[in-house]
Design an enzyme around this catalytic site. Structure first.
Site, short mmCIF file in Angstrom:
data_model
loop_
_atom_site.label_atom_id
_atom_site.label_comp_id
_atom_site.label_asym_id
_atom_site.label_seq_id
_atom_site.Cartn_x
_atom_site.Cartn_y
_atom_site.Cartn_z
N LYS A 184 0.83 -1.20 0.00
CA LYS A 184 0.00 0.00 0.00
C LYS A 184 0.87 1.27 0.00
O LYS A 184 2.10 1.18 0.12
CB LYS A 184 -0.95 -0.04 1.20
CG LYS A 184 -1.96 -1.20 1.15
CD LYS A 184 -2.86 -1.11 -0.04
CE LYS A 184 -3.97 -2.10 -0.25
NZ LYS A 184 -4.20 -3.28 0.46
C1 LIG Z 1 -5.56 -4.13 0.81
C2 LIG Z 1 -7.03 -3.89 0.83
C3 LIG Z 1 -7.83 -4.26 1.92
C4 LIG Z 1 -7.32 -5.10 3.06
O1 LIG Z 1 -6.28 -4.51 3.75
P1 LIG Z 1 -5.50 -5.40 4.85
O2 LIG Z 1 -4.75 -4.33 5.61
O3 LIG Z 1 -4.59 -6.31 4.11
O4 LIG Z 1 -6.49 -6.09 5.68
C5 LIG Z 1 -9.17 -3.92 1.91
N1 LIG Z 1 -9.71 -3.27 0.89
C6 LIG Z 1 -8.99 -2.90 -0.20
C7 LIG Z 1 -9.66 -2.17 -1.31
C8 LIG Z 1 -7.63 -3.22 -0.26
O5 LIG Z 1 -6.92 -2.88 -1.35
#
Ligand SMILES: *Cc1c(COP(=O)(O)O)cnc(C)c1O
Length: 383
Positions: A184
């Protein structure tokens, strides 16, 4: 596989190394001063009253839904063109996901119209996703939600630092949920954050984060408390101090890294304009994106697997965001798909391709990816 251009490449340097080392030296490893500082700084950065650090965005989505009162038997509307965690969180609450289509082949976000088309009398809340970092049309969505008495949760996993009309993505609805997973815009390895302006919601979420307990280990260590009660069926969704220390170092760089991402996307767009068979969503999108992903829409009938394999052979990693959730086995078996009304979602699901994007990407690398993509399309004779 040694990629010449990987899909993403987290920026981790000296600041992160020092931050983690200092936590180890402090010997306090979970939910301490760094976690509290990350919450304060993240809330201030985005303009929210409360920020609650958690161990994932999935945990944030789950607690956000519980925080706004979602219960078994409720419906919650969300897009199908998103990561599966968005819809899973609804099911954790015993509620039922109802999938909304995205606005168009140019706008891969849900809109007021696509949400309104699927809202039922049982609908308690809406989850919107700011796809690839581009903010949804929040003024229209909030007006609609308020007129129907629906809670709004923003899945802002792609959108830390994005904003619309001067207001940050993740601060428009009742709760905003962020991910600090490794790929991210800012990372803590695993981690998440929940934003809310509502004191009562924050209080409940803070308790649910740690087993429903009324005091923290840190409070007892500091001599502020001797015992605790348990008021709710809570979870262990706490953030660790090592993760929070990483997050503080990453947050300090987020604005500059998002700007670097923007320059990369603009260079991509300039090059890819020259390939008429290709289209790029969000070019006319209002507001400020966080530019999390670089999506393109391949021409109809294009053999995507072949394009990806050709690009892989040239050392370029690509990905697909997303296979629509309503087409997954677990969702079909639960009677939640496939949804015939999700016309744009399914079309995008077949034709979407995600190109490499990360702040340290060089102009040369972008030019190379574009050349390789053009050659891959030529090879499948659709360019
Ligand atoms: C990465 C992601 C999540 C989940 O995030 P985590 O921190 O891995 O639980 C949820 N929604 C979207 C759109 C994502 O890209």
């Amino acid at each position: 596989m040694q990629w010449r251009v990987p899909l993403f490449d987290p920026d981790l340097g000296e600041a992160e190394k020092q931050a983690v080392t200092s936590v180890i030296c402090s010997k306090w490893l979970t939910m301490g001063d760094r976690t509290a500082e990350l919450e304060t700084r993240f809330a201030a950065f985005l303009g929210s009253r409360h920020a609650v650090a958690l161990n994932s965005c999935t945990a944030a989505l789950h607690l956000a839904l519980l925080g706004v009162g979602v219960e078994p038997g409720d419906d919650v509307v969300c897009p199908s063109l998103t990561f599966v965690a968005t819809a899973n969180a609804i099911r954790y609450c015993g509620a039922q996901p109802v999938f909304a289509d995205v606005a168009s082949l140019d706008n891969w976000n849900v809109s007021r119209a696509t949400l309104e088309a699927v809202v039922t009398p049982q609908t308690k809340a809406l989850i919107v996703v700011h796809y690839a970092g581009f903010p949804c049309d929040m003024p229209a969505i909030m007006t609609f939600a308020q007129s129907r008495g629906l809670a709004v949760v923003e899945d802002s996993a792609h959108a830390p630092g994005a904003c619309l009309d001067g207001k940050a993505a993740g601060t428009w609805g009742d709760c905003g949920c962020f991910s600090f997973f490794s790929n991210k815009n800012m990372t803590t390895g695993e981690g998440g954050m929940l934003l809310t302006d509502q004191d009562a919601v924050a209080e409940r979420i803070i308790r649910l984060r740690s087993h429903g307990m009324t005091t923290l280990t840190l409070d007892r260590y500091k001599g502020h408390a001797f015992s605790y009660d348990v008021l709710d069926l809570g979870y262990n969704y706490r953030m660790g101090e090592l993760n929070a220390a990483l997050g503080l170092a990453q947050l300090a760089q987020l604005t500059i890294r998002n700007q670097q991402r923007r320059l990369c996307v603009e260079r991509y767009w300039q090059h890819l304009f020259a390939i008429p068979a290709l289209s790029m969503p969000f070019q006319q999108a209002p507001g400020q994106s966080a530019y999390h992903l670089m999506p393109v829409l391949l021409p109809p009938g294009c053999e995507r697997q072949r394009v990806m394999a050709t690009m892989q052979a040239a050392g370029v990693q690509t990905s697909i965001h997303y296979r629509p959730i309503d087409t997954f086995t677990a969702y079909v078996e639960a009677g939640l798909g496939p949804g015939q009304h999700l016309v744009h979602t399914h079309e995008i699901g077949k034709r979407a391709l995600t190109l490499p994007l990360y702040p340290s990407m060089s102009p040369k690398q972008i030019d190379y990816v574009c050349r390789v993509l053009r050659e891959a399309l030529d090879e499948t004779r659709v360019a």
